[in-house]
Design an enzyme around this catalytic site. Structure first.
Site, short mmCIF file in Angstrom:
data_model
loop_
_atom_site.label_atom_id
_atom_site.label_comp_id
_atom_site.label_asym_id
_atom_site.label_seq_id
_atom_site.Cartn_x
_atom_site.Cartn_y
_atom_site.Cartn_z
N LYS A 29 22.71 -16.52 -13.54
CA LYS A 29 22.03 -16.43 -12.86
C LYS A 29 20.05 -16.28 -13.53
CE LYS A 29 21.05 -13.80 -8.93
NZ LYS A 29 19.62 -13.23 -8.80
N THR A 30 20.35 -14.91 -13.36
CA THR A 30 18.65 -14.49 -14.11
C THR A 30 18.37 -15.19 -15.48
OG1 THR A 30 19.39 -12.02 -13.23
CG2 THR A 30 17.91 -12.50 -14.40
N ASP A 215 14.23 -16.96 -6.28
CA ASP A 215 15.98 -16.84 -7.30
C ASP A 215 16.79 -15.95 -5.45
OD1 ASP A 215 17.87 -15.55 -8.00
OD2 ASP A 215 17.20 -13.64 -8.08
N GLU A 216 17.84 -16.08 -5.34
CA GLU A 216 18.66 -15.39 -3.47
C GLU A 216 17.54 -15.61 -2.64
OE1 GLU A 216 20.62 -13.23 -4.46
OE2 GLU A 216 20.69 -12.39 -5.82
N GLN A 246 27.33 -16.24 -0.33
CA GLN A 246 27.31 -14.42 -0.97
C GLN A 246 25.50 -14.38 0.25
OE1 GLN A 246 26.94 -12.54 -4.07
NE2 GLN A 246 26.85 -14.63 -5.48
N ARG A 604 32.81 -7.80 -6.89
CA ARG A 604 31.28 -6.57 -7.33
C ARG A 604 32.40 -5.95 -8.52
NH1 ARG A 604 27.79 -8.44 -7.21
NH2 ARG A 604 28.65 -9.92 -5.60
#
Length: 668
Positions: A29-30, A215-216, A246, A604
């Site tokens: 996504k970044t 973002d997020e 998430q 993770r």
């Protein structure tokens, strides 16, 4: 653009109107956000000052800035990529005069806030010993995040914390204004109030930012949501990136409905799913998908990877938390030797910080460097030090530092002035402090009420010391803690049930640690147990391991792990009442947020994932049978491979983990 997959390319090109990018874990996504900014600059010829990107951490903002600068060079100068709070400060520096502040206002740190709140308490004649100032600050913070000002707060009249907050909150704000200062939560609240109250100010910022990216987005709270909505209202070019799967910060105000309802807030919005994962193996992703799909309210998506299935997920069944820690550390030593993994490639993730104790002890024993993130080291937590101080005094009445630590914990009306006078008399008369407590009646400078408290404490400690034996020490210490009513003290002083429970769990771990030490050590003594703890304190792990690149094993809670990745993850304590946590089950029978926590933990892992659970755990020193987490049953059996590290016996009968382990794993 050639580096992006088709959905990523569509996300970069969809610049006009509202866009929801559902970006699964490890889906790049970044890269999409930064490529989108560069596309706006280079292809759409949007002036840099008209572009805004907002994220949650300074680290994420720095990374985005660096990537955009590397791709766009001087064209990127003027793009605003910042955290929510940095954006808020930018707004306030320009126009906070509207609220009677000077533009050079100070932003108070938590320690500065504590001083102001204590002054407000004094002015309102509220005893800070009766109501914890930190809890009032926590309550005020929660109110500000919901945009509830001092005049808008209606307290629950049966709740002492809320009554104290209602009395202090207005004066706290007045004092801050008098100092030309705001606190961290004021930054967003005042920014929103400015945008709402002054149309000229709102118009200025709306004209400044024509294209907005967030973002997020699943982590936004009510005030952040409204701030972005106001800024984007004029041009409507808003792109939010996030993953409802998430969303794990509901306890601190994040509202998952912000991302779930985005298409309703912006009719006609485009939705693009980023489902290709570039982090984990196929087996890990299949397990994650299988767990999260059981949440009833979520957007439909599933992670996939072009890479191989990889190694099966390992399942480790342990007899106890000590056995779990020993086997995990044995596996780490093997991974380092066999697969050439560095310590920094490994992480132990758990639901509750109290679980770190057994792993810390074993890692130190094996002299493996580690760092605890998202919480203090177990034996450095205040409540743990307070409880251990009782054991030190039982073992050695001459330990005056420990004696002074416990004389008024739990509170028994022995103030600092009394302790100073006791200490002074002890030195002048050359009498040990513990003996001085028994002779307090002869010290005229101490009040009669304080003398009663001192004598009662001295009598109790004499009884405990006289009756303490090197047998069943865990049970004796548990009885002492029950007698002291430490649970009641923590509930009373914290006024925050969740925080009190965490600290009570840590106290419980001391009893468990002592009982386990006694069970595994021939001729165990309290002195030997305390010596072991002292040696652990002396050999502190490398705190600098928090910095990227240090070669240390990482221990952290699942909440702290979001956004990170490791080659090998050990997801430990997969049991009912731990993951999902007991209080979460009580609050939400669907355990949706707990399932999202489990999903975050699984994703993770890059190459290897090990899941472990215990057959028994100690609770206040007594072994209790444990049930497997319901999330284990949601992972397909064909993905799991049992590892034992040795034979396990239940009620004296050995379990053969090589045969039908799955049925045993899920059995009661």
């Amino acid at each position: 653009m050639k580096k992006l997959n088709p959905p990523q390319q569509r996300a970069v090109n969809a610049t006009e109107g509202a866009l929801l990018i559902l970006a699964g874990a490890g889906s790049g996504k970044t890269q999409v956000i930064t490529s989108r900014i560069v596309h706006l600059l280079k292809e759409k010829r949007v002036p840099a000052e008209n572009i805004l990107a907002v994220t949650f951490t300074n680290k994420a903002a720095r990374e985005m800035n660096e990537r955009v600068s590397a791709m766009a060079g001087q064209m990127a100068k003027g793009v605003v990529i910042s955290t929510f709070h940095s954006l808020g400060v930018r707004i306030l520096r320009r126009d906070i005069r509207v609220f009677g502040f000077k533009p050079n206002f100070s932003i108070y740190s938590s320690s500065d806030q504590a001083g102001v709140i204590r002054q407000a308490l004094r002015e309102r004649d509220i005893d800070p010993k009766a109501i914890d100032p930190e809890q009032i600050l926590w309550k005020i913070s929660a109110l500000k995040n919901r945009l509830v000002g001092p005049k808008d707060f209606s307290p629950d009249r049966s709740n002492p914390l809320e009554l104290a907050t209602a009395a202090v909150y207005p004066r706290y704000q007045e004092l801050l204004k008098g100092f030309n200062a705001i606190d961290f939560d004021d930054i967003i609240m005042f920014s929103v109030q400015l945008l709402q109250s002054a149309s000229a100010i709102l118009k200025h910022w709306q004209e400044r930012f024509h294209y907005i990216m967030v973002d997020e987005y699943q982590d936004t709270n009510a005030s952040q949501y409204l701030m972005i909505s106001l800024l984007a209202k004029r041009h409507g070019n808003i792109c939010v990136v996030g993953d409802d799967d998430q969303s794990i910060y509901g306890w601190r105000g994040a509202e998952i409905k912000n991302i779930l309802n985005f298409s309703g807030d912006y009719p006609g919005c485009t939705t693009i799913k980023l489902e290709q994962n570039y982090r984990s193996t196929g087996a890990i992703l299949e397990a994650a998908n299988s767990v999260i799909q059981n949440n009833p309210v979520r957007t439909d998506k599933a992670l996939w990877t072009a890479s191989a299935k990889g190694r099966d997920i390992e399942f480790l069944l342990a007899e106890s938390e000590e056995d779990e820690a020993a086997k995990v550390v044995e596996m780490m030593l093997l991974e380092q030797y066999r697969d050439k993994l560095l310590w920094g490639d490994m992480a132990i993730l758990y639901r509750s910080n109290a679980q770190s104790r057994a792993f810390e002890e074993k890692l130190r024993l094996e002299r493996i460097p580690y760092v605890v993130i998202g919480g203090q080291q177990f034996y450095e937590r205040k409540e743990v030090k307070d409880a251990i101080a009782y054991l030190k005094v039982i073992d050695n009445q001459s330990d005056e530092a420990s004696l002074l630590r416990i004389i008024n914990f739990p509170r028994r009306g022995i103030g600092d002035t009394t302790m100073i006078k006791l200490n002074q008399w002890s030195m002048e008369q050359n009498v040990p402090l513990f003996e001085t407590l028994g002779r307090v009646s002869g010290i005229p400078e101490i009040s009669e009420s304080s003398k009663k408290g001192v004598l009662a404490f001295h009598r109790m400690m004499n009884e405990v010391i006289a009756g303490f034996t090197p047998y069943n020490m865990g049970a004796q210490v548990n009885a002492l803690f029950n007698r002291l009513r430490i649970d009641d003290e923590l509930y009373r002083t914290l006024n925050d049930t969740a925080q009190a429970r965490k600290r009570i769990e840590n106290i419980e771990q001391i009893v468990n640690s002592l009982a386990a030490f006694e069970a595994g050590t021939p001729r165990a003594t309290l002195s030997a147990f305390l010596e072991r703890i002292s040696l652990m304190d002396e050999d502190k792990p490398d705190e600098e391991g928090k910095e990227q690149g240090r070669n240390v094993v990482t221990l952290m809670s699942l909440h702290s792990s979001k956004g990170l990745e490791f080659s090998h993850v050990w997801l430990v304590g997969m049991e009912e009442d731990l993951l999902p946590h007991k209080r979460s089950i009580e609050e939400d029978p669907t355990v949706a947020e707990e399932r999202r926590l489990c999903y975050v933990g699984i994703t993770r892992a890059r190459k290897y994932l090990t899941i472990s659970r215990c057959l028994t755990r100690r609770k206040y020193g007594t072994l209790e049978q444990r049930k497997p987490s319901r999330f284990l049953a949601e992972i397909p059996e064909h993905l799991l491979n049992a590892v034992s590290g040795g034979e396990i016996a239940v009620n004296g009968a050995p379990i053969d983990l090589a045969g039908d382990f799955f049925a045993r794993m899920l059995g009661d």
